[in-house]
Design an enzyme around this catalytic site. Structure first.
Site, PDB file in Angstrom:
ATOM      1  N   ASN A 140      -6.371   4.614   5.029  1.00  0.00           N
ATOM      2  CA  ASN A 140      -5.293   5.607   5.058  1.00  0.00           C
ATOM      3  C   ASN A 140      -3.933   4.950   4.868  1.00  0.00           C
ATOM      4  O   ASN A 140      -3.817   3.731   4.747  1.00  0.00           O
ATOM      5  CB  ASN A 140      -5.306   6.370   6.388  1.00  0.00           C
ATOM      6  CG  ASN A 140      -6.040   7.696   6.287  1.00  0.00           C
ATOM      7  OD1 ASN A 140      -5.838   8.459   5.334  1.00  0.00           O
ATOM      8  ND2 ASN A 140      -6.918   7.976   7.247  1.00  0.00           N
ATOM      9  N   ASP A 190      -2.658   8.515   9.893  1.00  0.00           N
ATOM     10  CA  ASP A 190      -3.427   9.026   8.759  1.00  0.00           C
ATOM     11  C   ASP A 190      -2.611   8.758   7.493  1.00  0.00           C
ATOM     12  O   ASP A 190      -2.040   7.694   7.346  1.00  0.00           O
ATOM     13  CB  ASP A 190      -3.748  10.510   8.970  1.00  0.00           C
ATOM     14  CG  ASP A 190      -5.043  10.928   8.295  1.00  0.00           C
ATOM     15  OD1 ASP A 190      -5.102  10.902   7.046  1.00  0.00           O
ATOM     16  OD2 ASP A 190      -6.010  11.275   8.998  1.00  0.00           O
TER      17      ASP A 190
END
Length: 277
Positions: A140, A190
């Site tokens: 990510n 993320d």
């Protein structure tokens, strides 16, 4: 933030504002779908997981799937394989990805069930796909400093965002170093994107927000989102001052979960970089 699109994605990801089309592209990885929305809304269904893209020209994307990187024709929906991506490994799929300032495309992989250390991060540049980092559980936060001298990425499992220096061709040089350690706050980094001033904006899974950090790693401010599982931000709109955020509905009974949101960023983003095939 307000709802940009009401589709409840099981795992919304990979938002990318196409600067020549004035459209946002994004994905539902688990639903195996790609969406586009500007003056009109379209969606495409695939037979494998798709997760991220970069723009090549007005009518062409480089799109990442579980098995490869594809040249995708937007008007027709046709796709042509550019290069295989872990096609011989049925236990992994693509995840986060983004184009860099030099015209390369970075793409991360991960296990279908987030198997420990099953993923990696690659870069495709001028016909070459090269593995950069391995032993990644959940790839990510792939994004880049505006001057192209630094890349960021993370393994969400580690709760740390790494930074690595880049050479003039955009290849890493030296070892990555910890840019941001979120373990103490229990935050899950993320997807991320960097604005025109070099600040990194990170969607934090489970925290209902996108948080901004200076180039030195200092917290700037957070933008709240109406859904808890924020997955990836993107800057867009005519002047680059709109922040789009994808979210995920998987595992939740949440009214706004999985929808895609937008709102004023309070800063100006970088124009999405063009992929040079």
């Amino acid at each position: 933030m307000q709802v940009f699109d009401h589709t409840a994605c099981a795992l919304g990801e990979g938002p990318m504002w196409h600067p020549e089309r004035g459209e946002l592209f994004w994905f539902d990885i688990l639903g195996k779908r790609m969406f586009a929305k500007g003056a009109q809304r379209r969606e495409w269904q695939f037979d494998e997981h798709v997760s991220a893209c970069g723009w090549v020209d007005r009518d062409t994307l480089l799109m990442a799937s579980a098995s490869g990187l594809w040249r995708f024709d937007i008007p027709t929906g046709d796709r042509e394989l550019v290069t295989a991506l872990e096609a011989d490994n049925p236990t992994t799929r693509s995840n986060d990805g983004r184009a860099d300032p030099q015209g390369g495309f970075w793409i991360g992989t991960m296990g279908l069930n987030a198997e420990a250390y099953a993923g990696a991060i690659y870069r495709y540049y001028k016909g070459e796909l090269r593995k950069l980092f391995d032993r990644i559980t959940i790839s990510n936060a792939i994004c880049f400093a505006p001057d192209g001298t630094r890349a960021y990425f993370c393994d969400t499992f580690s709760k740390q965002i790494q930074a690595v220096a880049l050479n003039s061709d955009g290849w890493p040089e030296g070892e990555p170093e910890v840019f941001l350690d979120l373990k103490g706050e229990g935050l899950n980094p993320d997807g991320a994107v960097v604005d025109a001033d070099g600040n990194l904006w990170n969607a934090q899974w489970g925290a209902s927000r996108v948080a901004g950090y200076s180039p030195a790693g200092a917290f700037v401010r957070a933008i709240d989102a109406p859904a808890s599982q924020t997955s990836c931000p993107a800057f867009g709109g005519p002047d680059g001052t709109t922040l789009f955020v994808t979210t995920a509905a998987v595992g939740l009974d949440e009214a706004e979960g999985g929808k895609t949101f937008y709102g004023p960023a309070g800063t100006t983003g970088q124009r999405e970089h063009r992929v040079i095939l």
